[in-house]
Scaffold this motif. Structure first.
Motif, mmCIF file in Angstrom:
data_model
loop_
_atom_site.group_PDB
_atom_site.id
_atom_site.type_symbol
_atom_site.label_atom_id
_atom_site.label_comp_id
_atom_site.label_asym_id
_atom_site.label_seq_id
_atom_site.Cartn_x
_atom_site.Cartn_y
_atom_site.Cartn_z
ATOM 1 N N PRO A 1 -7.421 -14.881 1.131
ATOM 2 C CA PRO A 1 -6.829 -14.491 2.359
ATOM 3 C C PRO A 1 -5.491 -12.558 1.313
ATOM 4 N N VAL A 2 -5.710 -12.874 -0.186
ATOM 5 C CA VAL A 2 -5.005 -11.258 -0.032
ATOM 6 C C VAL A 2 -5.940 -10.170 0.503
ATOM 7 N N CYS A 3 -6.600 -10.237 0.412
ATOM 8 C CA CYS A 3 -7.793 -8.985 1.004
ATOM 9 C C CYS A 3 -6.888 -8.975 2.845
ATOM 10 N N ALA A 4 -6.251 -9.803 3.462
ATOM 11 C CA ALA A 4 -5.884 -9.514 4.805
ATOM 12 C C ALA A 4 -4.148 -9.058 4.268
ATOM 13 N N GLU A 5 -3.498 -9.714 2.977
ATOM 14 C CA GLU A 5 -2.486 -9.438 2.887
ATOM 15 C C GLU A 5 -1.362 -7.871 3.670
ATOM 16 N N PRO A 6 -0.467 -7.901 3.825
ATOM 17 C CA PRO A 6 -0.121 -6.378 4.486
ATOM 18 C C PRO A 6 0.164 -5.882 3.479
ATOM 19 N N GLU A 7 0.207 -6.648 2.712
ATOM 20 C CA GLU A 7 0.669 -5.629 0.797
ATOM 21 C C GLU A 7 -0.891 -4.486 0.080
ATOM 22 N N THR A 8 -1.875 -5.079 1.576
ATOM 23 C CA THR A 8 -3.233 -4.903 0.354
ATOM 24 C C THR A 8 -3.526 -3.785 1.027
ATOM 25 N N GLY A 9 -3.710 -2.543 0.272
ATOM 26 C CA GLY A 9 -4.183 -0.452 1.019
ATOM 27 C C GLY A 9 -5.371 -0.703 0.508
ATOM 28 N N LEU A 10 -6.343 -1.489 -0.116
ATOM 29 C CA LEU A 10 -7.366 -1.035 -0.793
ATOM 30 C C LEU A 10 -8.452 -2.269 -1.003
ATOM 31 N N VAL A 11 -8.619 -2.343 -0.446
ATOM 32 C CA VAL A 11 -10.564 -3.936 -0.336
ATOM 33 C C VAL A 11 -11.819 -3.352 -1.519
ATOM 34 N N ILE A 12 -12.349 -2.856 -2.611
ATOM 35 C CA ILE A 12 -13.706 -2.477 -2.694
ATOM 36 C C ILE A 12 -14.596 -3.589 -3.550
ATOM 37 N N SER A 13 -15.572 -3.621 -2.029
ATOM 38 C CA SER A 13 -16.864 -4.713 -2.479
ATOM 39 C C SER A 13 -17.953 -3.559 -3.081
ATOM 40 N N ALA A 14 -17.439 -4.094 -4.528
ATOM 41 C CA ALA A 14 -18.359 -3.492 -6.253
ATOM 42 C C ALA A 14 -20.044 -4.282 -6.066
ATOM 43 N N ASN A 15 -20.773 -3.255 -5.484
ATOM 44 C CA ASN A 15 -22.473 -3.800 -5.448
ATOM 45 C C ASN A 15 -22.645 -5.090 -5.624
ATOM 46 N N LEU A 16 -21.994 -5.544 -4.339
ATOM 47 C CA LEU A 16 -22.236 -6.934 -4.631
ATOM 48 C C LEU A 16 -22.723 -7.357 -2.820
ATOM 49 N N LEU A 17 -22.856 -6.702 -1.746
ATOM 50 C CA LEU A 17 -24.213 -6.361 -0.611
ATOM 51 C C LEU A 17 -24.874 -7.793 -0.977
ATOM 52 N N SER A 18 -25.489 -7.290 -1.587
ATOM 53 C CA SER A 18 -27.366 -7.280 -1.693
ATOM 54 C C SER A 18 -27.714 -8.755 -2.675
ATOM 55 N N PRO B 1 -7.095 -4.573 7.565
ATOM 56 C CA PRO B 1 -6.721 -3.607 8.019
ATOM 57 C C PRO B 1 -6.414 -2.432 7.309
ATOM 58 N N ALA B 2 -6.778 -3.322 5.944
ATOM 59 C CA ALA B 2 -6.978 -2.034 4.399
ATOM 60 C C ALA B 2 -8.054 -1.538 4.756
ATOM 61 N N ARG B 3 -8.059 0.087 3.911
ATOM 62 C CA ARG B 3 -9.071 1.146 3.498
ATOM 63 C C ARG B 3 -10.014 0.027 2.546
ATOM 64 N N ILE B 4 -11.735 0.035 2.961
ATOM 65 C CA ILE B 4 -12.741 0.199 2.588
ATOM 66 C C ILE B 4 -13.419 0.335 1.913
ATOM 67 N N CYS B 5 -14.107 0.440 0.549
ATOM 68 C CA CYS B 5 -15.023 0.723 -0.440
ATOM 69 C C CYS B 5 -15.885 -0.124 -0.550
ATOM 70 N N LEU B 6 -16.882 0.710 -0.616
ATOM 71 C CA LEU B 6 -18.137 -0.327 -0.018
ATOM 72 C C LEU B 6 -19.183 -0.063 -0.835
#
Length: 263
Positions: free
Chosen positions: A135-152, A196-201
């Motif tokens: 849930p922290v990813c979708a909180e209004p205060e969250t401006g950046l979510v980084i998916s760090a070499n995770l997807l694969s 809604p946050a910026r996503i770094c992938l």
């Protein structure tokens, strides 16, 4: 081997992560990272550069979330803690080295979560995959979510478990490995896209096995057919130098980095 065994005893991890092999994978990765430090250095630097660009250009600076924080080798933690009031590191297992590293940063939190959406299915606690983000990813205060070499990495353990099982896992049979992996990859991207946050992938895309003459012997699509747009940056990661996986072969991963990803 003894050192790895001692780490497995000392590393805090929920019972499911231990039983399903996630703790073992984390310790194995730490050992390989030490052995391949020189070969991995360019990849880790490129990953940090993409994340640093996202940090510098993110307009909202309250909370940042790192998904797949791992050993933090590819994450510019000091920069994150400087620019954001709160930094949340999320992974299935937090290695001892990471736990030690964050002690000097009072604004860093560790959150233990299954990011594949498969763990409950694998343990019999759910009827199907349930890809979701904490849930922290979708909180209004969250401006950046980084998916760090995770997807694969997300499908590796669940697909292996499915393909090695004599029984179906929910609606999935051992013949469904590729579709199962594709659903996990697509589910993570869908969950990111809804934020809604910026996503770094940052993610590796495929793996190539080459010999000392540069001849290609095998190629594997690590995202199970899921495609991504053209990245901001791309590079090769020498995952396994000659002698690591085989004497005369090395494994190269093609990596894509997006400082502001949207599908």
């Amino acid at each position: 081997m003894l050192l790895d065994f001692l780490r497995s005893l000392a590393t805090p991890a929920p019972a499911a992560q231990r039983r399903l092999g996630y703790l073992r994978d984390s310790i194995w990765l730490e050992s390989r990272a030490r052995r391949c430090r020189a070969a991995w250095a360019p990849h880790l630097a490129a990953s940090r550069a993409v994340m640093s660009e996202a940090i510098r250009t993110c307009p909202r600076r309250d909370t940042a979330v790192v998904l797949g924080s791992g050993l933090l080798d590819d994450v510019p933690l000091a920069e994150l803690t400087k620019h954001f009031r709160r930094v949340v590191l999320v992974d299935a297992v937090h290695p001892l080295a990471t736990r030690r590293a964050v002690r000097t940063y009072p604004n860093v939190e560790l959150l233990t979560e299954d990011l594949s959406g498969a763990m409950a299915l694998l343990t019999g606690a759910a009827a199907d995959l349930d890809p979701r983000l904490p849930p922290v990813c979708a909180e209004p205060e969250t401006g950046l979510v980084i998916s760090a070499n995770l997807l694969s990495q997300l499908p590796i353990r669940p697909v292996a478990r499915l393909e090695g099982s004599r029984r179906p896992l929910g609606p999935w049979t051992r013949a469904d490995g590729d579709a199962f992996g594709r659903r996990i990859v697509a589910g993570h991207l869908d969950a990111l896209a809804a934020l809604p946050a910026r996503i770094c992938l940052v993610t590796d895309l495929d793996e190539v096995e080459v010999d000392r003459e540069g001849r290609e012997h095998a190629r594997h699509d690590l995202l199970y057919g899921v495609s991504l747009p053209k990245p901001d940056r791309s590079w090769l990661w020498e995952l396994a130098p000659f002698g690591e996986a085989a004497r005369g072969r090395r494994l190269l991963h093609r990596v894509a980095g997006f400082s502001d990803w949207r599908p």
